[in-house]
Design an enzyme around this catalytic site. Structure first.
Site, short mmCIF file in Angstrom:
data_model
loop_
_atom_site.label_atom_id
_atom_site.label_comp_id
_atom_site.label_asym_id
_atom_site.label_seq_id
_atom_site.Cartn_x
_atom_site.Cartn_y
_atom_site.Cartn_z
N GLN A 123 -12.14 -5.76 11.09
CA GLN A 123 -12.93 -5.47 9.72
C GLN A 123 -14.32 -4.87 10.04
O GLN A 123 -14.98 -5.60 10.69
CB GLN A 123 -12.97 -6.66 8.97
N LYS A 126 0.83 -1.18 0.02
CA LYS A 126 -0.14 -0.03 -0.12
C LYS A 126 0.95 1.28 -0.09
O LYS A 126 0.92 2.05 0.96
CB LYS A 126 -0.88 -0.10 1.41
#
Ligand code: C5P
Length: 236
Positions: free
Chosen positions: A192, A68
């Site tokens: 999450q 990322k």
């Protein structure tokens, strides 16, 4: 980018989120009869650098290198150049315009996936950053920009995959983390927030699902993979 038919053993990308390359290799050896696509993220990459990437590629598997990248454009370009000759299939960057432009220029044969909004982010996290858009709108906006700027795909939660597919058609790959097994989906969320099942993500237009803990922490990882692949087969 064409989102051609993807074989079942490449639909699930197993996230090798472990601290030690020995554990990563054991996990690949457990799963490789069923899965031929693995994600190397920050934790494992810090432990073994490109050695683990080379090892996975040399076994004939594909790698998603999930670092990322987020930095000034020149630094991103130079970092992507370090990766583009290593046999990596997908590399991830953050989905901001200057970062995407720089990475696209340097990607070589790799395919670049732009992170839209992390799946651990919810509406309240965007508010806390002073952002007024909904997660869905921000994801849709970033996905459109990624396509316009020449990115190959996006990483997005399953909750937004359907909108991206209907907005943008088949030109963009969609890779979806935040996957949990159908039973007890909420209780298995971990950190999450925007979670769905493998079957619903693929059914809504994701090309791949990224699955970490539900497989790597399972007593029988292959059984979890088989269950998810059955869901995917019944839908794709
Ligand atoms: O264990 P779990 O299935 O939640 O792992 C999801 C993986 O996907 C992690 O490696 C995480 O870094 C990654 N990921 C994510 N959300 C994104 C991009 C990547 O969860 N938007």
């Amino acid at each position: 980018m064409s989102t051609k038919k993807i074989p079942l053993n490449e639909r699930i990308i197993v996230a090798l989120d472990v601290e030690d390359p020995v554990l990563a290799k054991e996990m690949v050896q457990k799963c490789e009869s069923h899965v031929t696509f693995y994600k190397v993220g920050l934790q494992l990459f810090m432990a073994d650098w490109f050695n683990i990437v080379d090892w996975i590629v040399d076994r004939g598997h594909k790698v998603m290198l999930d670092l990322k990248f987020f930095d000034i454009p020149e630094t991103v370009k130079l970092a992507v150049e370090q990766v583009n000759s290593r046999g990596v299939t997908y590399a991830t960057i953050h989905g901001n315009d200057p970062i995407i432009r720089a990475a696209v220029e340097a990607r070589g044969d790799m395919q670049l996936l732009a992170v839209t909004v992390l799946t651990s982010f919810g509406e309240e996290d965007l508010r806390a950053m002073g952002m007024t858009q909904s997660v869905e709108d921000l994801v849709a906006f970033r996905a459109r920009r990624a396509l316009e700027l020449g990115c190959d795909g996006v990483v997005s939660s399953g909750l937004e995959a359907g909108k991206i597919r209907s907005d943008l058609g088949d030109k963009l790959l969609i890779v979806t983390p935040g996957i949990r097994p159908g039973a007890n989906i909420e209780t298995l969320a971990d950190d999450q927030k925007r979670i769905v099942t493998a079957g619903s993500a693929i059914g809504d237009g994701a090309n791949h699902v990224v699955v970490g803990r539900p497989i790597t922490k399972a007593d029988d990882p292959v059984r979890v993979i088989e269950m998810m692949q059955e869901e995917i087969t019944s839908i794709a």
